[in-house]
Design a protein around this motif. Structure first.
Motif, PDB file in Angstrom:
ATOM      1  N   PHE A 155       0.835  -1.198   0.000  1.00  0.00           N
ATOM      2  CA  PHE A 155       0.000   0.000   0.000  1.00  0.00           C
ATOM      3  C   PHE A 155       0.873   1.253   0.000  1.00  0.00           C
ATOM      4  O   PHE A 155       2.037   1.227   0.391  1.00  0.00           O
ATOM      5  CB  PHE A 155      -0.932   0.036   1.217  1.00  0.00           C
ATOM      6  N   THR A 156       0.284   2.350  -0.458  1.00  0.00           N
ATOM      7  CA  THR A 156       0.885   3.685  -0.349  1.00  0.00           C
ATOM      8  C   THR A 156      -0.221   4.649   0.069  1.00  0.00           C
ATOM      9  O   THR A 156      -1.389   4.453  -0.292  1.00  0.00           O
ATOM     10  CB  THR A 156       1.507   4.167  -1.682  1.00  0.00           C
ATOM     11  N   ALA A 157       0.156   5.672   0.834  1.00  0.00           N
ATOM     12  CA  ALA A 157      -0.829   6.647   1.284  1.00  0.00           C
ATOM     13  C   ALA A 157      -0.132   7.965   1.619  1.00  0.00           C
ATOM     14  O   ALA A 157       1.072   7.985   1.905  1.00  0.00           O
ATOM     15  CB  ALA A 157      -1.587   6.128   2.502  1.00  0.00           C
ATOM     16  N   ARG A 158      -0.904   9.038   1.582  1.00  0.00           N
ATOM     17  CA  ARG A 158      -0.407  10.368   1.945  1.00  0.00           C
ATOM     18  C   ARG A 158      -1.395  11.034   2.904  1.00  0.00           C
ATOM     19  O   ARG A 158      -2.612  10.872   2.761  1.00  0.00           O
ATOM     20  CB  ARG A 158      -0.222  11.252   0.707  1.00  0.00           C
ATOM     21  N   PHE A 159      -0.844  11.787   3.858  1.00  0.00           N
ATOM     22  CA  PHE A 159      -1.662  12.524   4.820  1.00  0.00           C
ATOM     23  C   PHE A 159      -1.183  13.976   4.854  1.00  0.00           C
ATOM     24  O   PHE A 159       0.022  14.230   4.897  1.00  0.00           O
ATOM     25  CB  PHE A 159      -1.535  11.924   6.225  1.00  0.00           C
ATOM     26  N   ASP A 160      -2.117  14.912   4.846  1.00  0.00           N
ATOM     27  CA  ASP A 160      -1.762  16.332   4.929  1.00  0.00           C
ATOM     28  C   ASP A 160      -1.256  16.662   6.331  1.00  0.00           C
ATOM     29  O   ASP A 160      -1.820  16.202   7.334  1.00  0.00           O
ATOM     30  CB  ASP A 160      -2.963  17.210   4.596  1.00  0.00           C
ATOM     31  N   VAL A 161      -0.216  17.472   6.385  1.00  0.00           N
ATOM     32  CA  VAL A 161       0.321  17.948   7.659  1.00  0.00           C
ATOM     33  C   VAL A 161      -0.351  19.273   8.006  1.00  0.00           C
ATOM     34  O   VAL A 161      -0.462  20.161   7.163  1.00  0.00           O
ATOM     35  CB  VAL A 161       1.851  18.131   7.586  1.00  0.00           C
ATOM     36  N   THR A 162      -0.808  19.393   9.249  1.00  0.00           N
ATOM     37  CA  THR A 162      -1.428  20.630   9.724  1.00  0.00           C
ATOM     38  C   THR A 162      -0.556  21.235  10.822  1.00  0.00           C
ATOM     39  O   THR A 162       0.256  20.534  11.441  1.00  0.00           O
ATOM     40  CB  THR A 162      -2.833  20.361  10.281  1.00  0.00           C
ATOM     41  N   PRO A 163      -0.720  22.534  11.115  1.00  0.00           N
ATOM     42  CA  PRO A 163       0.089  23.159  12.168  1.00  0.00           C
ATOM     43  C   PRO A 163      -0.019  22.453  13.519  1.00  0.00           C
ATOM     44  O   PRO A 163       0.958  22.395  14.273  1.00  0.00           O
ATOM     45  CB  PRO A 163      -0.476  24.581  12.233  1.00  0.00           C
ATOM     46  N   ALA A 164      -1.199  21.905  13.832  1.00  0.00           N
ATOM     47  CA  ALA A 164      -1.399  21.250  15.128  1.00  0.00           C
ATOM     48  C   ALA A 164      -0.569  19.974  15.276  1.00  0.00           C
ATOM     49  O   ALA A 164      -0.394  19.474  16.392  1.00  0.00           O
ATOM     50  CB  ALA A 164      -2.878  20.926  15.316  1.00  0.00           C
ATOM     51  N   MET A 165      -0.056  19.462  14.176  1.00  0.00           N
ATOM     52  CA  MET A 165       0.703  18.213  14.206  1.00  0.00           C
ATOM     53  C   MET A 165       2.197  18.429  14.460  1.00  0.00           C
ATOM     54  O   MET A 165       2.920  17.477  14.746  1.00  0.00           O
ATOM     55  CB  MET A 165       0.508  17.466  12.879  1.00  0.00           C
ATOM     56  N   LEU A 166       2.655  19.674  14.358  1.00  0.00           N
ATOM     57  CA  LEU A 166       4.079  19.945  14.504  1.00  0.00           C
ATOM     58  C   LEU A 166       4.583  19.564  15.896  1.00  0.00           C
ATOM     59  O   LEU A 166       3.912  19.791  16.904  1.00  0.00           O
ATOM     60  CB  LEU A 166       4.373  21.417  14.222  1.00  0.00           C
ATOM     61  N   ASN A 167       5.775  18.961  15.929  1.00  0.00           N
ATOM     62  CA  ASN A 167       6.449  18.526  17.157  1.00  0.00           C
ATOM     63  C   ASN A 167       5.722  17.379  17.864  1.00  0.00           C
ATOM     64  O   ASN A 167       5.945  17.144  19.054  1.00  0.00           O
ATOM     65  CB  ASN A 167       6.647  19.703  18.114  1.00  0.00           C
TER      66      ASN A 167
END
Length: 297
Positions: A155-167
């Protein structure tokens, strides 16, 4: 116990049986059959045998002639293996990229395949991608050939990064579920890639090439570079002149970053905006700044 039966099976020609020494058996010339049984979740983990039955019309369970085939079939439900080939950040597109495989016996009755991004820091799921279709994996089949979907488990997949996910720290969960029950306990089986975590740290680095006083023009001249992963979500770049003696900000300037191919080639090259982080600006020198120690942010 009996699980299922197919009635009124239509036999087909079997001339090979006559040649094999069964010519004296009444229906040897017409004894072959093919039937299918649907597999249900309740059958997983059990072992099955097949019974061939001949009976009189209307007497399916009385005075029958049964033959129990010695072949048995076990529907394994224990094997569940996986690996992540890639779990990284595509900073240019602000996405987490995942690829790997998960071979799971229960995928036979749990055909819906999902990949879940789980935030270990916040202890919650942050995204789900349904895999359509799962990709061929002949390399996995060579090692885990006894697992039901080993040959079709990539499988392959992509997820968007949001500011709340940083660190935060993240992990991946591969889930096979029954249709319509992807979050109902007892209707899915998970493989958690516990040993392969991704830390979404905001790395930063910088350097001042020039920082001096142009006495003729009464200016503080500043140039250098500042690379920061947070720039993915905070694109506005300010340079701040700070008075360390007075412990206060003197002024700030909005700057437009310039190309920095040398930084991209350096040890800071993995930072999001490393290829475009150079700046230059000036600040007016005022009388109250004389004799004070200044620094740049």
């Amino acid at each position: 116990r009996e699980v299922a039966r197919v009635e009124n099976v239509k036999n087909v020609a079997s001339p090979d049986l006559v040649k094999a020494g069964y010519a004296t058996v009444a229906n040897a010339k017409n004894a072959r059959f093919t039937v299918n049984f649907a597999i249900t979740p309740a059958m997983m983990g059990d072992e099955f045998a097949v019974v061939s039955r001949y009976s009189r019309p209307g007497n399916d369970n009385d005075s029958t002639a049964d033959y129990w085939f010695t072949n048995t079939l076990k529907l394994n439900n224990q094997a569940n293996a996986g690996w992540l080939d890639n779990f990284s950040v595509d900073k240019a597109n602000k996405q987490i990229v995942v690829s790997g495989w998960n071979a799971n016996d229960n995928s036979l009755v749990e055909p819906v395949h999902e990949v879940i991004l789980f935030d270990k820091t916040a202890n919650k799921e942050v995204g789900t991608r349904q895999i359509k279709p799962t990709l061929a994996s002949p390399d996995v089949a060579k090692v885990y050939g006894n697992v039901y979907n080993a040959g079709q488990s990539r499988f392959t997949a992509r997820f968007d990064v949001t500011p709340a996910m940083l660190n935060h720290q993240f992990m991946i969960i591969s889930r096979y579920a029954q249709k319509g029950h992807d979050n109902d306990a007892g209707y899915y089986s998970d493989y958690a890639y516990n040993n392969q975590a991704l830390n979404l740290n905001t790395n930063k680095s910088g350097y001042l090439d020039t920082f001096y006083i142009d006495k003729a023009n009464g200016k503080a001249v500043i140039s250098g570079w500042g690379a920061d992963d947070a720039s993915m979500f905070m694109p506005t770049h300010f340079i701040i002149l700070f008075d360390k003696t007075a412990n206060r900000e003197i002024s700030h300037q909005l700057v437009t970053n310039q190309a920095s191919a040398d930084v991209k080639r350096s040890a800071a090259g993995n930072i999001a905006n490393a290829g475009n982080c150079r700046f230059s600006t000036t600040f007016d020198i005022t009388p109250e700044m004389v004799g004070h120690q200044l620094t740049v942010l």
